[in-house]
Structures are given as structure tokens and as C-alpha cells.
Design an enzyme around this catalytic site. Sequence first.
Site, PDB file in Angstrom:
ATOM      1  N   ASP A   1       0.865  -1.180   0.000  1.00  0.00           N
ATOM      2  CA  ASP A   1       0.000   0.000   0.000  1.00  0.00           C
ATOM      3  C   ASP A   1       0.899   1.227   0.000  1.00  0.00           C
ATOM      4  O   ASP A   1       1.816   1.327   0.818  1.00  0.00           O
ATOM      5  CB  ASP A   1      -0.892   0.016   1.248  1.00  0.00           C
ATOM      6  CG  ASP A   1      -2.021  -1.005   1.139  1.00  0.00           C
ATOM      7  OD1 ASP A   1      -2.235  -1.534   0.029  1.00  0.00           O
ATOM      8  OD2 ASP A   1      -2.685  -1.266   2.158  1.00  0.00           O
TER       9      ASP A   1
ATOM     10  N   ASP B   1     -14.027  -5.959  -3.111  1.00  0.00           N
ATOM     11  CA  ASP B   1     -14.065  -5.987  -1.649  1.00  0.00           C
ATOM     12  C   ASP B   1     -15.398  -6.604  -1.248  1.00  0.00           C
ATOM     13  O   ASP B   1     -16.460  -6.120  -1.653  1.00  0.00           O
ATOM     14  CB  ASP B   1     -13.943  -4.562  -1.080  1.00  0.00           C
ATOM     15  CG  ASP B   1     -12.518  -4.035  -1.192  1.00  0.00           C
ATOM     16  OD1 ASP B   1     -11.588  -4.854  -1.249  1.00  0.00           O
ATOM     17  OD2 ASP B   1     -12.338  -2.802  -1.235  1.00  0.00           O
TER      18      ASP B   1
END
Lengths: 254, 203
Positions: free
Chosen positions: A11, A130
Site C-alpha cells: 500500500d 471488496d
Amino acid sequence: MLQKRIIVCLDVRDGKTTKGIKFKGNIDIGDPVRMAEDYYRQGVDELVFYDITASSEKRGIMIDVVQKVAEKIFIPFSVGGGIRTLEDMKKVILAGAEKVSVNSAAVLDPDIISQGASHFGKQCIVVGMDVAADKGKPSGYGIVINGGRTPVDLDAFEWAKKVESLGAGEIVLNSIDADGTKEGYELQLTKMISEGVGIPVVASGGAGTPRHLVDVFKKGSADAALIASMVHIDGYTVEGIKEFLKKEDIPIRL
Amino acid sequence: MKIGIVDYDAGNLRSVETALNYLGADYFISSNQDDLIKSDKLIFPGVGEAGYSMRVLKERGLDNLLKDYFKSGKPIFGICLGCQIVLDSSEESNTPCLGLAPGISREFSHSMGLKIPHMGWNQVKQQGKHYIFKDVPDSASFYFVHSYYPELRLPEYGISSTEYGITFTSGFSVENLVAVQFHPEKSGPHGLKILDNFIKGLD
């Protein structure tokens, strides 16, 4: 024989790597280019860079990171986060990424998948999903967007079939419920999606030990497994994880 | 020694370029046939759709360049789509191709229970010992991403094979042409070695 892939996810915010717990409270842990080189040397099969930069004026930093990574590592990598248009895709592909990943943007505008596939080839287009358990949905799982905060009216299984038909080349399936727990991947969800579509599925969310990867390959039918904090923070190496998988008869590249 | 890289808007041009930079190769990228014909060796990369790519090649006169280059006897290296387009034809959009190597590019079938594209690292079993595999272990893994695969009319041209539902030709060589279905530019140190072997040649 085709090997199972180990993919390390980085990330990146404002050009620096972080690892979030349940998408909250991100802490800075390093330089993405240097980390990418380390994992490349350890034998990682693929890398994912997820840009969580909030401000649009700092997004250019990510392109710079992608270029530097492309000059130093010679394995495939993808870039996701904040990609909404063909122009966004083009920038990261020209900078040297093999694949781009769309997530919330694809839910809000599914045409971006087919447009991307026809411009760059379906192998370039990864759809990130997700997913959270939702008893109200036919498959028992629903789609959430905006980093796991907002549920939308989409069944996870139906959405996976839809993104495949629109031309996605791969799905990264992230369980919001398992993410950050280190208690293992969501095996039931992974098996359902991976066996239900004809494109590769990357399992994501929940990895805490090498045993969890064995489980997601054997019981979850995943084609690849995404890991992050295991190697960023908890002291595991890609080499060590791969040796463990090999002993467990998982086809893996050493 | 100057390596020419054929530019026809193929998807992996930049990756091939960064790999050659890393290897310190003397190269140039061009879509101009007059420049490319002067190179000592040619790399024909490729990620994309066969029909569209053949159209672009023809628009730029690069179909003839590749045929002339093949006749000249100078080394050519085809990668991925570049390995399919050198065959007679492709099942992708039923496209007539360059015909430098006898064969056809066939589509993987979902009916074999396969996920398509064939994406990821797979083993490359070497046949004979072609110079591009010098110092590369047999059955080492390379990165593949493709939905079509080369099927040679004369299997003796094969230099490697790979299993994905079927056993297919993942590398072949016809005279001065060598081509691989995988991506050496994205296959870590073994892939870089293959590119380096092509650059350095038999010397």
C-alpha cells in the site's frame, strides 16, 4: 505445470508504503522501490502496488514510483487505487505496469472494464472486489466499496460473473471480514468465486501464517495468494513461505 | 552490435526496453522499416490482439520488413504475440499472419477445464539445447500470459514445451528466427539470461 503465485501487496501513500489494519490506522513502513527490490530478490512471483494517496495533486508521485520499480524488477506487477478512467490506466501501463486494478470505479461504472480490456487487452485488466458476508444476498456475500466502508446492492458471486463477462482478465478477491485478522483467508468465499469463474482468482485478506496459504490453495482453489503484513511486519520471507508450500505439495516456483 | 526493436504499439514494448537497459544492450526502438533493416538483430515483442496487430504492421510496412529480415539471415527474436504472428495464421479473429514459421496459433479451450488466459509462472521443458537456453536450468519457470498458443506443423522446430491442459510448444526456432510464448522480460533472472543469450548470440 502452472504454479500457484505468491503476490506481495504494497500500500503506497504519497510515495511511501504503509500497511493498514482493517483499512484504518495506516503506519508508514518504507520505500516502495527498495521493498520491491527486496521481494524480487526473495523470489516473489508478482507485486501489487495499491495507491491510497488521498489528494489528487500528489497522484503523480505514484507514476514516478511505478517507473522506478519497472527499471529494477523484472516480474509482473499491477497498480490499483484511484484508477477511474482509460487515461489513468494508460499512465500506469506506459510507466511500466503490466496490469491495472479497478475496484470501486468498476462498481460505479462497469463499462470501464470493457473499455480497458478492448484498449489494453483483458490480461491487463484486474478487477478488485471488496466483499463482506451479507446474509441478505443470494450467495451470502455482498460487495462493499470505498475501502470497505460502503455496502452496495450487488451480490458478490453475480458481480464476479459480470466482471468476467465484461472482459476482466483476473479477479483480486478481498475479504473485508478477514482482512487484517491474520486468522486465514475466507476459504468458502474464495472457493465459490474461484470455481465459479473461468479467469484466475487471487485470494486476499487474512493471511497470517504459511499454513493459511496452503489452505487457500488446497481448500479455497485460489490461483494466487496476496500477502502483505506477513512479510512487511511479521518477519516471514517469501523464500521461507515458498519452501513451506513446496513441502506441502503446492506447485510453486522456487 | 545494434539491436532493433519493432514498434507496432505492442503492449510490452516498455518492459522489453527496461530489461535491455538493465542488460546494457545497444538498442533502438523504431517503426521505420529502413532503420530496422540496418540493425544486426531484431526483437519482435508483443502483447495484444492478432488481427489489430497485423493491421498495424501492414500500415507501417513492417510485415514486409519482418519477411525481408527473415530472408536476410540475421537473428530475429519473437516474444509472446511476436511468437504467434510469425506463424501462418491465428485463430484470433481468423487472421492470416506472416508465415515465417509453419504453424497456426490456436485458442485454449474452457472445455478443458482451464482458466483463460493462461496466466502465471509455468515450467518450460527444453528440447535439444538451443543457445537462448544457455545457462538456464531445464524446466525452470517463466511468466506466461496468453489465450492462444503456437501449434507447429513441423514439431521438430520446437525448442521447448509447456503443459497447460495440453502440452504446447512454448518455444521454437526456424533458421535465424527464434520465438518464445512466455515473457523473458518479466521472468526474473532466468528470463534476463535468455534475453542476454539472444543479444550475445553464439559468440
